[in-house]
Design an enzyme around this catalytic site. Structure first.
Site, PDB file in Angstrom:
ATOM      1  CG  HIS A 157      -9.962  20.100  27.134  1.00 55.71           C
ATOM      2  ND1 HIS A 157     -10.393  21.358  26.783  1.00 55.71           N
ATOM      3  CD2 HIS A 157      -9.347  20.239  28.338  1.00 55.71           C
ATOM      4  CE1 HIS A 157     -10.053  22.216  27.749  1.00 55.71           C
ATOM      5  NE2 HIS A 157      -9.429  21.565  28.700  1.00 55.71           N
ATOM      6  CG  ASP A 196     -12.095  22.928  33.466  1.00 55.55           C
ATOM      7  OD1 ASP A 196     -11.740  21.965  34.162  1.00 55.55           O
ATOM      8  OD2 ASP A 196     -11.305  23.594  32.752  1.00 55.55           O
ATOM      9  CG  HIS A 198      -8.548  24.807  30.754  1.00 50.90           C
ATOM     10  ND1 HIS A 198      -8.350  24.144  31.949  1.00 50.90           N
ATOM     11  CD2 HIS A 198      -7.391  25.448  30.472  1.00 50.90           C
ATOM     12  CE1 HIS A 198      -7.105  24.366  32.366  1.00 50.90           C
ATOM     13  NE2 HIS A 198      -6.504  25.161  31.494  1.00 50.90           N
ATOM     14  CG  ASP A 289      -9.424  24.008  35.775  1.00 48.34           C
ATOM     15  OD1 ASP A 289     -10.594  24.439  35.803  1.00 48.34           O
ATOM     16  OD2 ASP A 289      -8.985  23.296  34.843  1.00 48.34           O
TER      17      ASP A 289
HETATM   18  C1  X5A Z   1      -9.347  19.247  32.022  1.00 49.76           C
HETATM   19  C2  X5A Z   1      -8.339  20.341  32.039  1.00 49.76           C
HETATM   20  C3  X5A Z   1      -6.446  21.328  30.990  1.00 49.76           C
HETATM   21  C4  X5A Z   1      -5.485  21.084  29.893  1.00 49.76           C
HETATM   22  C5  X5A Z   1      -4.346  22.074  29.943  1.00 49.76           C
HETATM   23  C6  X5A Z   1      -3.267  21.686  28.981  1.00 49.76           C
HETATM   24  N1  X5A Z   1      -7.459  20.329  31.048  1.00 49.76           N
HETATM   25  N2  X5A Z   1      -2.156  22.587  29.037  1.00 49.76           N
HETATM   26  O1  X5A Z   1      -8.331  21.158  32.938  1.00 49.76           O
HETATM   27 ZN    ZN Z   2      -9.501  22.851  32.989  1.00 43.05          ZN
END
Ligand code: X5A
Ligand code: ZN
Length: 658
Positions: A157, A196, A198, A289
């Site tokens: 991110h 991931d 996200h 995740d």
């Molecule tokens: C690296 C990762 C997740 C961020 C979530 C914030 N970040 N709510 O999994």
């Molecule tokens: Zn993530």
């Protein structure tokens, strides 16, 4: 590092394997110093040092580290970081530890999205970036066949000039840029696979106009409502200029995606494109995740699923793969998944076959949409998928997506609660196909438990009836950020009753996903005649109560649940902690007597948790405004107290020492 003394360090594994059957050289980077980055006041947070410790312990105890080449981390050099980050950003991360006080750091962190800093953050960030870079260099030079960098903080991110989403430096981007810039390595094309859950927004932006880097990310998008929110992760984001077509997003419409969904994306998007692109080396932004049981992801990839996804990627670039840890917040699932991947990298164990499961209808819709957009740049994608393939679907499972009163890191849980078909691969948590299934395979318990009534005694936001009804009927009440799925049996409670109990109400935890910063309500399981807590009792079936428990807690292994045996034990022992829910905060069942011969039960934390609150290990914290308002609303609706009295009642519970 003592625990490394027995490891093979930078030497050919001494094995009895013949030369031709020589094991592949797989690098593992782990360094305890990456645990130094943690929340400034020990607030609980999903991205915490135990993540990499859990992985390392699993790898050590399985003995697999002995088959690998283990090395420690070293700092990334600024000149390599500077190839993807601005000097301002480097300055920020470099000085965050030394040049600021804790409160200054908090103030800086608050400027960013989902970021915390402490005195260890700089060191960990440099080591994480350095580890991935080092692993990549060794693979590129041929010293290793492949490598796994067990690093934190994660990176994908992190933007050019902004930390974000638990990420400080973009580790994978730094290593990718390094490989391309070191011309003598002869690496001209790199595939980054970001699995991931996200979207890898930072990495996407850094290689947006670059045709040497094919960035592929599959992630939950939920129409722009899943972190990092917005349109960046949509499949219309395909790159620009020379990079047009070299950015591929596969945005899930919903959670629950598992092995079948990911493998369909592999087979019908990623693998055909990778074949065409023919990368010189592959970097994997390996977040876990999307793994089964993850509290943030709400997806359900099993270790076997990760094995198969990875195996397919190893067919490229001569198996030159560098994996870098990103997210992954269920420690057990995380460790098992990483272990399964390392086994695949070592290639010393066949990958278990798994029974055939079909993707969701939404998965085929997404795959078709991606193929249509990207087919312009990748002719292999332009062809229409046969109807007889895409008509094979699995209906969306009944999976509770809970973000209720529990702690920040206890989010949606994968539950195993479908009445007829439970695709096995969507339920497995352990690595082996033949291992136990994470759920009772039959739903027989439902009919038995549907005949038993209990009083569910609520003392938190569930005192508000509209809020509680979401757990039965499904839906989203005021103040809730996510809808609940509800119980399988959606019939109304058979009665509502108010009582007070001689137990202490208190508030603790740093924050929750639903209510933001602030404590959530707990009932001290120890009774105390000086105390008086208002409880709203709902008469529901034991079957329904199990569904409530599952929405309130993270459940990764439904091998035990609240059945008649537990009820019997509860009546004699007063407390029963449900092992299957132990990742949640409300896994301790507390027996509060009977009304009308029906047992009164509530759920709260354990005695051990109370000790952690008392010692300050877990903070006592007043509730967030929204949360307090919900409690007050419940007390008013129940005609228990006036508004002023209700506020004073909450105030006292929030401030009186335990
Ligand atoms: C690296 C990762 C997740 C961020 C979530 C914030 N970040 N709510 O999994
Ligand atoms: Zn993530």
């Amino acid at each position: 590092m003592d625990d490394l003394s027995n490891q093979v360090r930078d030497q050919v594994p001494s094995s009895s394997l013949s030369l031709s059957a020589q094991r592949r050289r797989v690098g593992l980077v782990y360094d305890e110093r990456m645990c130094k980055h943690s929340t400034p006041n020990h607030e609980s947070h999903p991205e915490n040092p135990n993540r990499i410790r859990a992985i390392w312990n699993k790898l050590l105890s399985s003995g697999i580290t002995h088959k690998c080449v283990v090395f420690n981390a070293k700092d990334a050099e600024d000149k390599y970081i500077a190839a993807v980050h601005t000097s301002n950003h480097i300055n920020l991360i470099k000085t965050i530890s030394s040049k600021r006080t804790a409160s200054q750091r908090n103030r800086v962190a608050a400027k960013y999205n989902s970021i915390y800093f402490n005195e260890g953050s700089s060191e960990s960030a440099y080591l994480a970036a350095g580890s991935v870079l080092e692993a990549a260099a060794k693979v590129a030079k041929g010293e290793l066949n492949s490598a796994f960098a067990i690093v934190r903080p994660p990176g994908h991110h992190a933007e050019e000039s902004e930390p974000m989403g638990f990420c400080l430096y973009n580790n994978v981007a730094i290593a990718t840029r390094f490989l391309l810039d070191q011309k003598e390595l002869g690496i001209n094309k790199i595939l980054i696979v970001d699995w991931d859950v996200h979207h890898g927004n930072g990495t996407q932006n850094m290689f947006w106009k670059d045709s040497q880097v094919l960035f592929f990310s599959v992630h939950r998008h939920d129409n722009g409502s899943f972190y990092p929110m917005g349109d960046d992760g949509s499949h219309f984001m395909m790159g620009e200029g020379p990079g047009l077509g070299y950015n591929i997003n596969v945005p899930w419409e919903n959670g629950q995606c598992g092995d079948a969904d990911y493998l369909a994306v592999w087979d019908h998007i990623l693998i055909p494109v990778a074949t065409e692109f023919s990368p010189d080396i592959i970097m994997i932004s390996a977040g876990f995740d999307a793994a089964i049981g993850d509290p943030l992801g709400g997806c359900c990839i099993t270790p076997n699923g990760y094995s198969r996804m990875l195996k397919k990627l190893m067919e490229f670039s001569n198996g030159k793969v560098i994996m870098a840890l990103e997210g992954g917040y269920n420690l057990k699932s995380l460790a098992n998944s990483v272990h399964a991947c390392v086994e695949v990298l070592l290639e010393d164990k066949p990958i278990a076959e798994s029974i055939e499961v079909y993707p969701f209808e939404s998965t085929w819709r997404v795959i078709k949409a991606v193929r249509e957009e990207l087919g312009v740049y990748w002719p292999v994608l332009a062809e229409k998928l046969p109807e007889k393939l895409t008509s094979k679907i699995t209906p969306l499972l009944q999976i509770y997506s809970s973000q209720s009163d529990e702690e920040y890191d206890d989010g949606p849980n994968v539950l195993s609660d479908d009445d007829v078909t439970i695709p096995l691969s969507k339920l497995k948590l352990s690595e082996d196909a033949n291992d136990k299934v994470a759920a009772p395979s039959s739903q027989a318990w439902r009919s038995e438990l549907s005949k038993i009534d209990i009083w569910y005694a609520s003392f938190g936001s569930n005192m508000s009836e509209s809020r509680f009804r979401c757990y039965i009927e499904g839906g989203q009440a005021e103040g809730m950020q996510k809808p609940c799925t509800g119980a399988v049996d959606k019939s109304q409670p058979k009665g509502v009753l108010w009582k007070t109990v001689p137990h202490r109400l208190f508030f603790g935890q740093e924050g929750t996903a639903t209510w933001g910063p602030g404590g959530v309500a707990f009932l001290n399981p120890e009774s105390n005649d000086q105390e008086k807590t208002f409880m709203c009792l709902y008469r529901i079936t034991l079957e329904q109560f199990n569904d409530v428990l599952l929405q309130e807690n993270v459940c990764v292994d439904m091998s035990s649940f609240f059945d008649l045996d537990v009820l019997e034990r509860l009546e004699s022992e007063k407390n029963v902690s449900l092992e299957a829910l132990k990742d949640g905060w409300y896994h301790n069942l507390l027996y509060l007597g009977k009304d009308n011969d029906i047992p009164i039960v509530t759920m709260t934390c354990t005695h051990a948790n109370v000790e952690e609150f008392k010692s300050g290990k877990v903070p006592i914290r007043a509730p967030a405004k929204e949360y307090e308002d919900t409690l007050v609303r419940g007390l008013l609706q129940g005609k228990q107290l006036s508004e002023d009295e209700a506020r004073a009642y909450i105030q006292e519970a929030a401030t009186k020492p335990l």
